[in-house]
Enzyme design. Structure first.
Site, PDB file in Angstrom:
ATOM      1  N   CYS A 268      51.068  56.500  27.843  1.00 25.11           N
ATOM      2  CA  CYS A 268      52.262  57.346  27.964  1.00 25.11           C
ATOM      3  C   CYS A 268      53.542  56.534  28.106  1.00 25.11           C
ATOM      4  CB  CYS A 268      52.103  58.317  29.125  1.00 25.11           C
ATOM      5  SG  CYS A 268      51.949  57.551  30.759  1.00 25.11           S
ATOM      6  N   HIS A 328      52.418  59.932  34.739  1.00 25.06           N
ATOM      7  CA  HIS A 328      52.634  60.269  33.328  1.00 25.06           C
ATOM      8  C   HIS A 328      54.126  60.362  33.042  1.00 25.06           C
ATOM      9  CE1 HIS A 328      51.247  61.647  29.438  1.00 25.06           C
ATOM     10  NE2 HIS A 328      51.963  62.748  29.512  1.00 25.06           N
ATOM     11  N   HIS A 340      55.005  63.134  24.041  1.00 25.18           N
ATOM     12  CA  HIS A 340      54.318  62.207  24.951  1.00 25.18           C
ATOM     13  C   HIS A 340      52.968  61.808  24.366  1.00 25.18           C
ATOM     14  CE1 HIS A 340      51.782  65.568  27.015  1.00 25.18           C
ATOM     15  NE2 HIS A 340      52.420  66.110  25.985  1.00 25.18           N
TER      16      HIS A 340
END
Length: 393
Positions: A268, A328, A340
C-alpha cells in the site's frame, strides 16, 4: 569481636560499592536510551544498537553525532568505559561506502538472506549508502533513509571517486511501465529488463535506439521513445491532479507485494510512494512514516475537504493504553474515491451507491494528510537522489 566487626565492615563496603555500581549502570543505560529516543527512534532509518555491561560499551551505530554526545556525557560524569562500539560505515569496507542499483528492481530485505522478509525495493540507478557487509550481502540505506540488506548481485559497490564519476555522466529515465535493454537494435538478446523510473547513463542521439550504460559497465540498446533525458524528465514532473491520477491508474491491477515499490508489485505505501516518485517527489517508505508528514486535512470523514493526491490512512484508533496502529494508506482521486493497493491496485469508494463501495476501509479510516509540495527533511524532490549519499569533500 574484631573479626566479626571486620566482616561486617567488608559487607557494608561491598553493599556501598554495589549500590554505586548500580547507580552508575542506571545513569549510563538512561543516557543510551535517551539518545536513542532523540536521534534514532525509528530503527528502519537509523541504527543505535548500543549496550552497556560491566564497564564496556558495545554494539554498533551509524549515528556518530549522538555517539560523540554519549561519550562526552560519560566523561562529564567521570565514568570510565571500554569502547567496543562499531561505527558505521564499517572500516572493513575500505572506502567502498557507496553503491548503485544495477538491476531493474533490487529486492532489499530485513536480514541478509533471500528467505528474509522483503522490506523495500530500489530501482535501477538508485544510489545507496553502504554501511557494512556480511557474506555476499550489504546493509544499505536508500535515499528515503530506509536501512535493509541487499544481495551483492543487484548493486555495484563504489568508493567516493567512482560514485562521483558515475553521478557526472549524463542520465536518462525509462518512462514506459516495462521494457528491455537489448544487446543490439535487433532485439534478439536481452541485457536487462527495465521498469518505470529506472535511471541509466547515455549520450542522447537522434536515433530510434539509444545506447545506454548501466552502473556495472554493461551496455545495451533501448528504444528512444521509452527514454527521456533526466533533466527534461525532472522539469516535467508536476504533482498535478491529472498527473497523479494518470500515474496511479496506469498501475491498476498490479499485484500486491509486501515490500514492493515498483511496477512489478507494490504494497500500500509502496504504491503511494511510487506515484509520488514518478511525479517528482520522494516521500517516506511506510504508511506509519508517511502519516507523520504534511498537513492534516480531515479526521471526521468530511470528504469535501479532500483534494486529489491527499493520502488517506487506515488502521486502529488509539484507545485506553493502546496506541494508534497505522496499517494502510491510499490516495484520494476525487468523486468520493481513493486508489490503493490491497490484493491488487484498485479503486474504492465511500459512496454506498457505488459498485466500488468499500465498507471495510471506511470502518478503519483514521485521517487524511496532504503532502503535495511539502518539502521537509523527510520529503524531497526526486532530483535529490542524484546527490545521495552526500560525498565528503
Amino acid at each position: 569481636m574484631n573479626r566479626k566487626y571486620s566482616r561486617f565492615m567488608v559487607v557494608i563496603i561491598l553493599i556501598i560499592i554495589s549500590s554505586c555500581q548500580n547507580e552508575k549502570d542506571n545513569q549510563v543505560e538512561k543516557l543510551i536510551s535517551d539518545l536513542k529516543s532523540e536521534y534514532a527512534p525509528d530503527k528502519r532509518v537509523a541504527i543505535w544498537e548500543i549496550e552497556w555491561s560491566n564497564g564496556v560499551l558495545s554494539g554498533e551505530t551509524d549515528q556518530t553525532e549522538s555517539l560523540i554526545i554519549l561519550k562526552g556525557k560519560l566523561d562529564e560524569l567521570d565514568i570510565r568505559y571500554d569502547d567496543q562500539i562499531t561505527t558505521l560505515p564499517d572500516q572493513s569496507l575500505e572506502g567502498k561506502e557507496f553503491a548503485v542499483v544495477t538491476i531493474s528492481v533490487a529486492n532489499i530485505r530485513s536480514a541478509p538472506k533471500h528467505s528474509a522478509e522483503l522490506a523495500t525495493q530500489a530501482l535501477l540507478g538508485t544510489p545507496l549508502r553502504v554501511l557494512k557487509k556480511e557474506g555476499s550481502w550489504y546493509l544499505v540505506q536508500t535515499p528515503d533513509q530506509y536501512i535493509s540488506w541487499v544481495d551483492s548481485g543487484g548493486i555495484q559497490v563504489m568508493d567516493g571517486k567512482e560514485l562521483s564519476e558515475w553521478n557526472q555522466l549524463p542520465k536518462a529515465v525509462f518512462t514506459d511501465n516495462s521494457g528491455f535493454a537489448f544487446s543490439d537494435a535487433d532485439e534478439k538478446e536481452i541485457v536487462s529488463d527495465l521498469v518505470a523510473g529506472n535511471i541509466v547513463s547515455l549520450d542522447w542521439t537522434e536515433k530510434d535506439y539509444q545506447e545506454i550504460l548501466l552502473p556495472d559497465g554493461r551496455m545495451g540498446f533501448v528504444r528512444s521513445d521509452q527514454l527521456t533525458p533526466f533533466e527534461e524528465w525532472n522539469e516535467s514532473r508536476q504533482l498535478s491532479p491529472q498527473n497523479l491520477i494518470q500515474t496511479a491508474k496506469a498501475m491498476m491491477g498490479v499485484p500486491y507485494l509486501w515490500g514492493g515499490t515498483s511496477i512489478k508489485g507494490v504494497d500500500c505505501s509502496g504504491f503511494t510512494k511510487t506515484i509520488y516518485f514518478l511525479n517528482g517527489q520522494v516521500i517516506p517508505r511506510d504508511a506509519s512514516q508517511q502519516i507523520w508528514e504534511g498537513e492534516e486535512v480531515d479526521e471526521d470523514k468530511n470528504w469535501e475537504n479532500l483534494e486529489v493526491g491527499d493520502l488517506l490512512f487506515f488502521g486502529e484508533k488509539a484507545s485506553g493504553d493502546k496506541k494508534e496502529r497505522v496499517v494502510h494508506v491510499g490516495m484520494w482521486v476525487g468523486d468520493n474515491s481513493f486508489i490503493h493497493s490491497r490484493g491488487r491496485v484498485r479503486i474504492s469508494s465511500f459512496d454506498q451507491e457505488s459498485p466500488d463501495y468499500d465498507e471495510y476501509e471506511l470502518n478503519r479510516y483514521l485521517r487524511t494528510k496532504r503532502v503535495i509540495g511539502k518539502i521537509t527533511p523527510n520529503i524531497k524532490e526526486v532530483e535529490s537522489i542524484m546527490n545521495f549519499p552526500t560525498l565528503n569533500p
